[in-house]
Structures are given as C-alpha cells and as structure tokens.
Design an enzyme around this catalytic site. Sequence first.
Site, PDB file in Angstrom:
ATOM      1  N   ASP A  67      16.989 -15.767  12.308  1.00 32.48           N
ATOM      2  CA  ASP A  67      16.736 -15.182  10.998  1.00 32.48           C
ATOM      3  C   ASP A  67      16.343 -13.717  11.148  1.00 32.48           C
ATOM      4  O   ASP A  67      16.103 -13.242  12.265  1.00 32.48           O
ATOM      5  CB  ASP A  67      15.648 -15.980  10.248  1.00 32.48           C
ATOM      6  CG  ASP A  67      14.417 -16.271  11.113  1.00 32.48           C
ATOM      7  OD1 ASP A  67      14.315 -15.712  12.226  1.00 32.48           O
ATOM      8  OD2 ASP A  67      13.562 -17.059  10.679  1.00 32.48           O
ATOM      9  N   ASP A 136       4.188 -24.512   5.874  1.00 34.69           N
ATOM     10  CA  ASP A 136       4.748 -25.282   4.754  1.00 34.69           C
ATOM     11  C   ASP A 136       5.986 -26.087   5.161  1.00 34.69           C
ATOM     12  O   ASP A 136       6.708 -26.599   4.312  1.00 34.69           O
ATOM     13  CB  ASP A 136       5.095 -24.333   3.585  1.00 34.69           C
ATOM     14  CG  ASP A 136       6.066 -23.233   3.998  1.00 34.69           C
ATOM     15  OD1 ASP A 136       6.557 -23.254   5.159  1.00 34.69           O
ATOM     16  OD2 ASP A 136       6.348 -22.350   3.161  1.00 34.69           O
ATOM     17  N   HIS A 138       8.627 -24.855   6.845  1.00 35.67           N
ATOM     18  CA  HIS A 138       9.901 -24.127   6.889  1.00 35.67           C
ATOM     19  C   HIS A 138      10.407 -23.968   8.322  1.00 35.67           C
ATOM     20  O   HIS A 138       9.629 -23.922   9.272  1.00 35.67           O
ATOM     21  CB  HIS A 138       9.831 -22.786   6.138  1.00 35.67           C
ATOM     22  CG  HIS A 138       9.088 -21.683   6.803  1.00 35.67           C
ATOM     23  ND1 HIS A 138       7.907 -21.156   6.328  1.00 35.67           N
ATOM     24  CD2 HIS A 138       9.371 -20.946   7.905  1.00 35.67           C
ATOM     25  CE1 HIS A 138       7.505 -20.171   7.099  1.00 35.67           C
ATOM     26  NE2 HIS A 138       8.374 -20.020   8.066  1.00 35.67           N
ATOM     27  N   GLU A 143      12.634 -21.722   3.231  1.00 36.31           N
ATOM     28  CA  GLU A 143      11.383 -22.104   2.576  1.00 36.31           C
ATOM     29  C   GLU A 143      11.554 -23.453   1.860  1.00 36.31           C
ATOM     30  O   GLU A 143      12.683 -23.935   1.697  1.00 36.31           O
ATOM     31  CB  GLU A 143      10.988 -21.017   1.565  1.00 36.31           C
ATOM     32  CG  GLU A 143      10.673 -19.654   2.202  1.00 36.31           C
ATOM     33  CD  GLU A 143       9.289 -19.593   2.858  1.00 36.31           C
ATOM     34  OE1 GLU A 143       8.775 -20.633   3.310  1.00 36.31           O
ATOM     35  OE2 GLU A 143       8.726 -18.482   2.924  1.00 36.31           O
TER      36      GLU A 143
END
Length: 261
Positions: A67, A136, A138, A143
Amino acid sequence: MEVVIVPDAKAGGELIAEAMAQLLRRKPDALLGVATGSTPLPVYEALAGKVRSGAVDTARARIAQLDEYVGLPAEHPESYRSVLRREVLEPLGISMDAFMGPDGTATDVQDACEAYDRALGEAGGVDLQLLGIGTDGHIGFNEPCSSLASRTRIKTLTEQTRLDNARFFDGDIDQVPHHVITQGIGTILEARHVVLLATGEGKADAVAASVEGPVAAVCPASALQLHPHATVVVDEAAAAKLKLADYFRHTYAHKPDWQGI
Ligand SMILES: N[C@@H]1[C@@H](O)[C@H](O)[C@@H](COP(=O)(O)O)O[C@@H]1O
C-alpha cells in the site's frame, strides 16, 4: 488457517524469515509481498541476518509493495516506497529494479491502481505476502467494511488509522495523508501464501475477531479465513483473547517437522 503462537516478536520474526528463506531457496526469483508498520521489522531484521551469514541468497528476489500514501512525493521519508527501500531493500541487498509498487503521485490515481493490480498478475503473482494488522482489523489499508472482493484502489483512512500513524509524522496527524492506495482484499488473497504477524496486547481484539469471528467486511483480516494457505503468527500478548489458544499450541507442537508454515 494456521495460528502459530510464539513467545515474542523476535521469535515471530525468525519463524517468518525462515519461511521466506525456504521459499527463496526453492524459488530464487520469488515475489515477496511486504508490509510497512513496526510489526514486520523483526522479520526483515532476521532475514537480513540470513543474507549476511550466507544462509539465503536474495540476488534474484523480487519485492512487491502492499500500500502507499497518495500525494506524498516518492522521496518523502515516510512514503511507503522510501520506508521499504530503507527497511527492506537495502538491508536485504535488493535493488530498486526488483521492486514494484503503486504510484502514489499519479495524477490519475484510479489508473495507477489498476496498472499496479495488473502488474502483480503479469509478474506471476505474489508468492508470499506478509501482513500486519491494524487495531481495527485492517490489512494493507483496507479499512473496515472494505469489500472482501476488492482490487487495488484508493481508500480514505479512518481517523484512528491516521492517529496511529501520526507517530511517523512527528506526532502531527495533520501531516498524515487522508488518502491511500492499497492492494484490495481480493488482490491480497491471490498471493500463494499469506502470513499475518501481530504482536502486542493492542492487537489482541483484532486477532481474535479475525481468527475466531465470522468472515465479515467489518473486520478485513477475517477474509484470511477464505485463503487456502494463510498463517497467522502471534506473540503471547496478541494471542491473549483467542479462545482456542491451547488447541493452536497443541496442533503446532505436533505438526510434521517437514511441513513448515
Ligand atoms: N498500512 C499499514 C498496515 O500494513 C499495517 O499492518 C498497520 C499496522 O502497523 P503496526 O505494525 O505498526 O501496528 O499500519 C498501517 O496501517
């Protein structure tokens, strides 16, 4: 999915580095998918140690980026391209010619995403993709509620992720870009072997939801349950909320020696 509980981050790094080394011995031009963040650093350190000692040869190895921030100049010290050059390519003695990643500076971001997704396939696909995990759940920058079939595309970061990553930008959240390019979850799942490393108690909830919760877009890492060869390596702290921890310990302790991860 195999879950391996290791005593600490260093042991996790050594285990995964050895899997990468075995892959490179079998396939010297393997395409290794690498992640940024603090968690994978022990993997890169252990693998660099093996390169220095001659235990593995990276002369033909190839590296693929997971990413990237959108809008940061490629030479910005915190662009993921710069981070990977510093933390992975240089220590492993791999040149930028053997590196592929999305262009976070492209004017046509959508086109850059599609081009990178295509390039991964044309390169023969990722052999081993290393992942960290966000608090979270991800993976990459997918996300919560990212499509489990998603391809490489632009995403908008949550405030929590920008806060988590502000430590790389002098603690100033305003310097953390809002937009990123990330391999999609569908793209990540095309890697032949996916290895997720999680360490520290801050990751315990995300690990439990990913491994023992339902497959759900709200927890992107749970998509690894759909992969035929996914390995989740966790230290004791990150394993703290796994109900099946004893089962995972038992099966790993009794698997055939030749099998590896
Ligand atoms: N895009 C990266 C992820 O690939 C990484 O897994 C995550 C966790 O980072 P850390 O390992 O530092 O907790 O941070 C960023 O969001």
